[in-house]
Design an enzyme around this catalytic site. Structure first.
Site, PDB file in Angstrom:
ATOM      1  N   LYS A  79      10.670   5.001 -10.481  1.00 53.28           N
ATOM      2  CA  LYS A  79       9.516   5.875 -10.189  1.00 53.28           C
ATOM      3  C   LYS A  79      10.308   7.271  -9.985  1.00 53.28           C
ATOM      4  O   LYS A  79      11.443   7.332  -9.452  1.00 53.28           O
ATOM      5  CB  LYS A  79       8.957   5.487  -8.727  1.00 53.28           C
ATOM      6  CG  LYS A  79       7.777   6.050  -8.439  1.00 53.28           C
ATOM      7  CD  LYS A  79       7.076   5.737  -7.059  1.00 53.28           C
ATOM      8  CE  LYS A  79       5.919   6.585  -6.597  1.00 53.28           C
ATOM      9  NZ  LYS A  79       5.153   6.015  -5.445  1.00 53.28           N
ATOM     10  N   SER A 154       0.155   4.947  -5.826  1.00 57.91           N
ATOM     11  CA  SER A 154       0.857   6.143  -6.630  1.00 57.91           C
ATOM     12  C   SER A 154       1.854   5.699  -7.624  1.00 57.91           C
ATOM     13  O   SER A 154       2.368   6.301  -8.655  1.00 57.91           O
ATOM     14  CB  SER A 154       1.391   7.064  -5.753  1.00 57.91           C
ATOM     15  OG  SER A 154       2.689   6.667  -4.759  1.00 57.91           O
ATOM     16  N   SER A 178       1.350   1.877  -2.054  1.00 58.13           N
ATOM     17  CA  SER A 178       1.595   2.477  -3.530  1.00 58.13           C
ATOM     18  C   SER A 178       2.753   1.484  -4.233  1.00 58.13           C
ATOM     19  O   SER A 178       2.538   1.594  -5.391  1.00 58.13           O
ATOM     20  CB  SER A 178       2.213   3.748  -3.449  1.00 58.13           C
ATOM     21  OG  SER A 178       1.058   4.850  -3.277  1.00 58.13           O
TER      22      SER A 178
HETATM   23  N1  GLN Z   1      -2.874   5.876  -1.604  1.00 54.83           N
HETATM   24  C1  GLN Z   1      -2.375   6.277  -0.436  1.00 54.83           C
HETATM   25  C2  GLN Z   1      -2.237   7.702  -0.047  1.00 54.83           C
HETATM   26  O1  GLN Z   1      -2.553   8.312  -1.345  1.00 54.83           O
HETATM   27  C3  GLN Z   1      -1.035   5.727  -0.413  1.00 54.83           C
HETATM   28  C4  GLN Z   1       0.187   6.366  -1.021  1.00 54.83           C
HETATM   29  C5  GLN Z   1       1.425   5.659  -1.091  1.00 54.83           C
HETATM   30  O2  GLN Z   1       1.526   4.506  -0.630  1.00 54.83           O
HETATM   31  N2  GLN Z   1       2.400   6.429  -1.737  1.00 54.83           N
HETATM   32  O3  GLN Z   1      -1.771   8.118   0.843  1.00 54.83           O
END
Ligand code: GLN
Length: 486
Positions: A79, A154, A178
């Site tokens: 990532k 994400s 994410s």
């Molecule tokens: N979707 C969640 C957010 O936008 C989690 C994001 C993540 O785990 N990086 O905060």
């Protein structure tokens, strides 16, 4: 079967027996990328030349009969919020568009020491803020099971690359879901370790008290193998725990007899998809048939978790992102004076979602009571888990309340974008580990994920239950049609 379609443990066997070389495996991965990447957009950076060089040097070691590690020569995608020395590390943000990291994150160092082959950096929501990978400044990643749908977020690029066989292994990061949510939506395995289990040194921070790196893989065994490499104490991360690392592959026992599974009532909510609910309940039924003891449990503060998360995550993001101002790193907007430079750089360099969170976080921090209250509720959420783990070995829930939604469907409503995280966020607040594994498909052919949670450092329990389920079902072996049509 082509080499790129195999798991890491299958490749390991072939490499060990001398039947294939790392170079052949790496080439097959890049052939696949050339074929499907235009449709999927998993990657923001590819490092083909370096990968082939690394692969050949592993092959050389094998030829010389040097000792190699279990995952040596296996291609891995990272990532784009983890630093690799000399490689672009953008966080899918314009503000870091040209940033080449001058050092390796600790996880990268460990992967290098184990001779894994880096094939590229994967797309993500900007600074890991989002649930759909639509917030990237560069491109939208598509779900390999339905090219018009989002892959989750994400870490959507990492999950999509595994689902489409463009990589053998991947790393993601999980602040509120994410790793698990995109794994669920792409039909692959995603493990968020206990907070402190894997070093965050060199992971670009989003919200430091919640962020955690973990594997995204084709099956549970690969997840255990990758955990063996990345876990462990790191003196460079002050939140890293000095706690012994077991051999996670020893947890891969297909037997759940006597395992106590809690099913939290609060995780089956109004508004969730019926097919998701059915798949998860069927999975629980199967585990019960295999000998697990299942009982309903209660986590009464779950309903406050998402609001609490929003406050904490934004507050931390507003400080974690404070040093992107055009001076130290990346993008700098042309301006007449210093103040204007700070302002223009941040205005043009950050996307809308990032700016929204910085503004909310700055506001919450300046009303300190809100932040304090959020921290207190966080403790209540954690205590709910502590209590149920006194009598249960693990909890089983859906990972996401719905399957993958269409690209663009939620972009005009930032609050609705938080909904996919309602079942994943509590684990981050409590710091506990969780996995998502495939547990079925909707009638339209979209994957459904099952989440298994356990107490801190009980990754072994999670892996054992996940492995038992996987060995008794075949969901993880299904591949999206994009594989056949190419
Ligand atoms: N979707 C969640 C957010 O936008 C989690 C994001 C993540 O785990 N990086 O905060």
């Amino acid at each position: 079967m082509k080499l790129n379609e195999l798991t890491a443990h299958e490749i390991r066997e072939l490499i060990r027996k001398g039947e294939v070389s790392s170079e052949e495996v790496t080439k097959s991965v890049f052939e696949r990328i050339e074929k499907v990447e235009k449709k999927i957009n998993s990657f923001v950076t590819l490092t083909k030349e370096e990968a082939l060089r690394e692969a050949r040097s592993v092959d050389e070691k094998i030829r010389k009969k040097k000792k190699i590690s279990p995952l040596a020569g296996v291609p891995i995608a990272i990532k784009d919020n983890m630093c690799i020395d000399g490689v672009l590390t953008t966080c899918s943000s314009k503000i870091l568009e040209n940033f080449r990291s001058p050092y390796d994150a600790t996880v990268i160092k460990r992967l290098k020491a184990n001779d894994l082959v880096f094939i590229g950096k994967t797309n993500m929501d900007e600074f890991a803020m989002g649930s759909s990978t639509e917030n990237s400044a560069f491109e939208i990643t598509h779900n390999p099971w339905d090219l018009e749908a989002i892959p989750g977020g994400s870490s959507g690029g990492s999950a999509a690359t595994i689902a489409s066989d463009e990589a053998i292994l991947a790393l993601g990061s999980d602040t509120g879901g994410s790793i698990r949510q995109p794994a669920s939506l792409c039909g692959v395995v995603g493990l968020k370790p206990t907070y402190g289990r894997v070093s965050r040194y060199g992971l670009i921070a989003f919200a430091s008290s919640l962020d955690q790196i973990g594997p995204i893989t084709k099956d549970v065994r690969d997840s255990a193998l990758l955990m063996n490499v990345i876990s462990g104490y790191d003196e460079r991360d002050s939140t890293s725990c000095n706690y012994p690392v077991p051999d996670y592959t020893e947890s891969l026992i297909s037997d759940v007899k006597g395992v106590k599974i809690g099913v939290p009532k609060e995780y089956f909510v109004k508004g969730m998809d019926e097919e998701v609910e059915k798949s998860v309940k069927d999975a629980i039924g199967l585990l019960e048939k295999l000998g697990a003891k299942v009982e309903e449990v209660f986590l009464p503060h779950t309903e406050y978790a998402l609001a609490t998360y929003c406050l904490i995550v934004s507050t931390e993001a507003s400080t974690d992102l404070a040093y992107y101002d055009g001076v130290g790193y990346g993008y700098r907007a042309q301006s007449r004076n210093l103040d204007e430079m700070y302002q223009n750089t941040r205005e043009k360099g950050f996307g809308d979602e990032v700016k929204r969170r910085i503004m909310l976080g700055t506001y919450v921090f300046s009303h300190y009571d809100y932040y304090l209250k959020a921290q207190k509720v966080r403790t209540l959420v954690k205590e709910d888990f502590d209590k149920v783990f006194e009598k249960c070995d693990c909890l089983i829930t859906p990972t996401s309340p719905t399957p993958a939604f269409k690209i663009g469907e939620k972009m005009d409503d930032p609050l609705r974008m938080y909904f996919p995280d309602i079942f994943t966020v509590p684990a981050n607040l409590a710091g506990i580990p969780g996995i998502s594994i495939p547990c079925g498909f909707t009638k339209k052919g979209l994957p459904v994920g099952l989440q298994i949670l356990a107490k801190p450092f009980a990754e072994e329990t999670i892996l054992r239950v996940a492995y038992s389920y996987e060995q008794n079902t075949g969901w993880h072996r299904r591949r999206p049609a994009i594989c056949d049509s190419q």
